[in-house]
Write an enzyme that holds these catalytic residues in place. Structure first.
Site, PDB file in Angstrom:
ATOM      1  N   GLY A  12      42.144   9.705 -20.393  1.00 47.55           N
ATOM      2  CA  GLY A  12      42.015   8.679 -21.420  1.00 47.55           C
ATOM      3  C   GLY A  12      41.411   7.354 -20.989  1.00 47.55           C
ATOM      4  O   GLY A  12      41.729   6.320 -21.567  1.00 47.55           O
ATOM      5  N   ASN A  14      38.282   6.504 -21.460  1.00 46.44           N
ATOM      6  CA  ASN A  14      37.434   6.050 -22.575  1.00 46.44           C
ATOM      7  C   ASN A  14      38.287   5.467 -23.689  1.00 46.44           C
ATOM      8  O   ASN A  14      37.923   4.446 -24.279  1.00 46.44           O
ATOM      9  CB  ASN A  14      36.543   7.192 -23.081  1.00 46.44           C
ATOM     10  CG  ASN A  14      35.294   7.342 -22.247  1.00 46.44           C
ATOM     11  OD1 ASN A  14      34.390   6.517 -22.319  1.00 46.44           O
ATOM     12  ND2 ASN A  14      35.259   8.377 -21.408  1.00 46.44           N
ATOM     13  N   MET A  90      39.071  18.420 -25.336  1.00 45.64           N
ATOM     14  CA  MET A  90      38.515  19.630 -24.736  1.00 45.64           C
ATOM     15  C   MET A  90      38.444  20.834 -25.681  1.00 45.64           C
ATOM     16  O   MET A  90      38.007  21.904 -25.282  1.00 45.64           O
ATOM     17  CB  MET A  90      39.302  20.001 -23.469  1.00 45.64           C
ATOM     18  CG  MET A  90      39.270  18.931 -22.391  1.00 45.64           C
ATOM     19  SD  MET A  90      37.585  18.355 -22.013  1.00 45.64           S
ATOM     20  CE  MET A  90      37.031  19.734 -21.004  1.00 45.64           C
ATOM     21  N   LEU A  92      36.855  22.736 -28.925  1.00 47.84           N
ATOM     22  CA  LEU A  92      35.680  22.710 -29.797  1.00 47.84           C
ATOM     23  C   LEU A  92      36.170  22.759 -31.243  1.00 47.84           C
ATOM     24  O   LEU A  92      36.979  23.620 -31.592  1.00 47.84           O
ATOM     25  CB  LEU A  92      34.796  23.924 -29.476  1.00 47.84           C
ATOM     26  CG  LEU A  92      33.326  23.832 -29.850  1.00 47.84           C
ATOM     27  CD1 LEU A  92      32.668  22.635 -29.184  1.00 47.84           C
ATOM     28  CD2 LEU A  92      32.607  25.113 -29.441  1.00 47.84           C
ATOM     29  N   ASN A 107      31.342  11.484 -30.341  1.00 48.49           N
ATOM     30  CA  ASN A 107      31.734  12.061 -29.049  1.00 48.49           C
ATOM     31  C   ASN A 107      30.974  11.344 -27.947  1.00 48.49           C
ATOM     32  O   ASN A 107      29.902  10.777 -28.178  1.00 48.49           O
ATOM     33  CB  ASN A 107      31.385  13.551 -29.022  1.00 48.49           C
ATOM     34  CG  ASN A 107      31.814  14.224 -27.733  1.00 48.49           C
ATOM     35  OD1 ASN A 107      32.920  13.993 -27.236  1.00 48.49           O
ATOM     36  ND2 ASN A 107      30.950  15.066 -27.168  1.00 48.49           N
ATOM     37  N   HIS A 109      29.472  12.119 -24.020  1.00 48.88           N
ATOM     38  CA  HIS A 109      29.209  13.208 -23.074  1.00 48.88           C
ATOM     39  C   HIS A 109      28.547  12.620 -21.822  1.00 48.88           C
ATOM     40  O   HIS A 109      27.645  11.783 -21.940  1.00 48.88           O
ATOM     41  CB  HIS A 109      28.299  14.257 -23.714  1.00 48.88           C
ATOM     42  CG  HIS A 109      28.058  15.434 -22.828  1.00 48.88           C
ATOM     43  ND1 HIS A 109      29.036  16.387 -22.596  1.00 48.88           N
ATOM     44  CD2 HIS A 109      26.989  15.803 -22.097  1.00 48.88           C
ATOM     45  CE1 HIS A 109      28.562  17.300 -21.749  1.00 48.88           C
ATOM     46  NE2 HIS A 109      27.320  16.961 -21.433  1.00 48.88           N
TER      47      HIS A 109
HETATM   48  C1  GRF Z   1      34.387  11.725 -19.866  1.00 47.52           C
HETATM   49  O1  GRF Z   1      33.550  11.975 -18.766  1.00 47.52           O
HETATM   50  C2  GRF Z   1      33.651  12.029 -21.148  1.00 47.52           C
HETATM   51  O2  GRF Z   1      32.296  11.755 -21.082  1.00 47.52           O
HETATM   52  C3  GRF Z   1      33.882  13.509 -21.310  1.00 47.52           C
HETATM   53  O3  GRF Z   1      35.201  13.718 -20.865  1.00 47.52           O
HETATM   54  C4  GRF Z   1      35.554  12.697 -19.936  1.00 47.52           C
HETATM   55  C5  GRF Z   1      36.790  12.053 -20.468  1.00 47.52           C
HETATM   56  O4  GRF Z   1      37.326  11.099 -19.566  1.00 47.52           O
HETATM   57  N1  GRF Z   1      33.661  13.919 -22.674  1.00 47.52           N
HETATM   58  P1  GRF Z   1      38.521  10.178 -20.017  1.00 47.52           P
HETATM   59  O5  GRF Z   1      39.673  11.099 -20.440  1.00 47.52           O
HETATM   60  O6  GRF Z   1      38.055   9.319 -21.151  1.00 47.52           O
HETATM   61  O7  GRF Z   1      38.894   9.385 -18.806  1.00 47.52           O
END
Ligand code: GRF
Length: 203
Positions: A12, A14, A90, A92, A107, A109
């Site tokens: 988490g 992000n 994670m 889909l 999203n 990526h």
């Molecule tokens: C990040 O690298 C994001 O780009 C990908 O999954 C990872 C999530 O990291 N989709 P976090 O849980 O936000 O630390």
């Protein structure tokens, strides 16, 4: 005020960058609920720590994917969520979910899409030998890591990079562009035209 619902399966960071941007007054939005398919997700702890509703929705508790997704939708609806933020989620999502929140799911990526979709994007970039890697925020459509691109940031690949070192430099950029993309949405500056995102100049 724009109401956000965040879906996250793991650590988490992000999510944290979005929480921080809201707290700092840089992003006019409110995170109404954080939902995880993983009971032990650090993302749930981060939410709770900031007095944000944190919900575990376990896929194993439902007979099928539709019931599982409906449980997530119920939580989002209960909170009047307008924009769904996938932050390391994670699972889909099915066409049903995507259509329900048509053009209202974002999203992030860790690659410069359309290159290196799927898992271990940073390792894929190293294996290919690209000199520039990066990250992408996009609207979610029915494909995996496809959909109209909102913002991207580039990161130089160094000769001695490992998956970890590259991932961590890309992550810094993720934490910058994800709140920025949500801010553009909150300000009504994103327009999708012919499958492409146009960023409108200040209104
Ligand atoms: C990040 O690298 C994001 O780009 C990908 O999954 C990872 C999530 O990291 N989709 P976090 O849980 O936000 O630390």
């Amino acid at each position: 005020m724009l109401k956000l619902g965040v879906l996250a399966s793991g650590r988490g960071t992000n999510l944290q960058s979005i929480i921080d941007a809201v707290k700092a007054g840089e992003l006019e939005a409110e995170i109404e609920v954080v939902i995880s398919d993983n009971q032990d997700a650090q993302a749930l702890e981060r939410a709770a720590k900031h007095q944000i509703e944190a919900r575990y929705v376990g896929p194993g508790n439902y007979d099928n994917i539709q019931d599982f997704e409906q449980a997530i939708i119920d939580q989002l609806e209960r909170n009047d969520v307008e924009l769904v933020i996938l932050a390391g989620f994670m699972k889909l999502l099915s066409p049903y979910f995507i259509e329900y929140y048509q053009s209202r799911i974002m999203n992030i990526h860790p690659s410069l899409l359309p290159a290196f979709k799927g898992l271990h994007a940073q390792q894929q970039a190293l294996d290919y030998g690209v000199k520039v890697a990066g990250c992408t925020v996009h609207f979610v459509d029915q494909g995996m890591d496809t959909g109209p691109i909102i913002l991207q940031a580039a990161v130089e690949v160094k000769e001695d990079d490992t998956e970890e070192s590259l991932a961590s430099r890309i992550l810094e950029e993720e934490h910058r562009i994800y709140p920025a993309a949500i801010k553009l949405y909150a300000e009504g500056k994103l327009e999708i035209e012919g499958g492409k995102v146009k960023i409108k100049e200040s209104l």
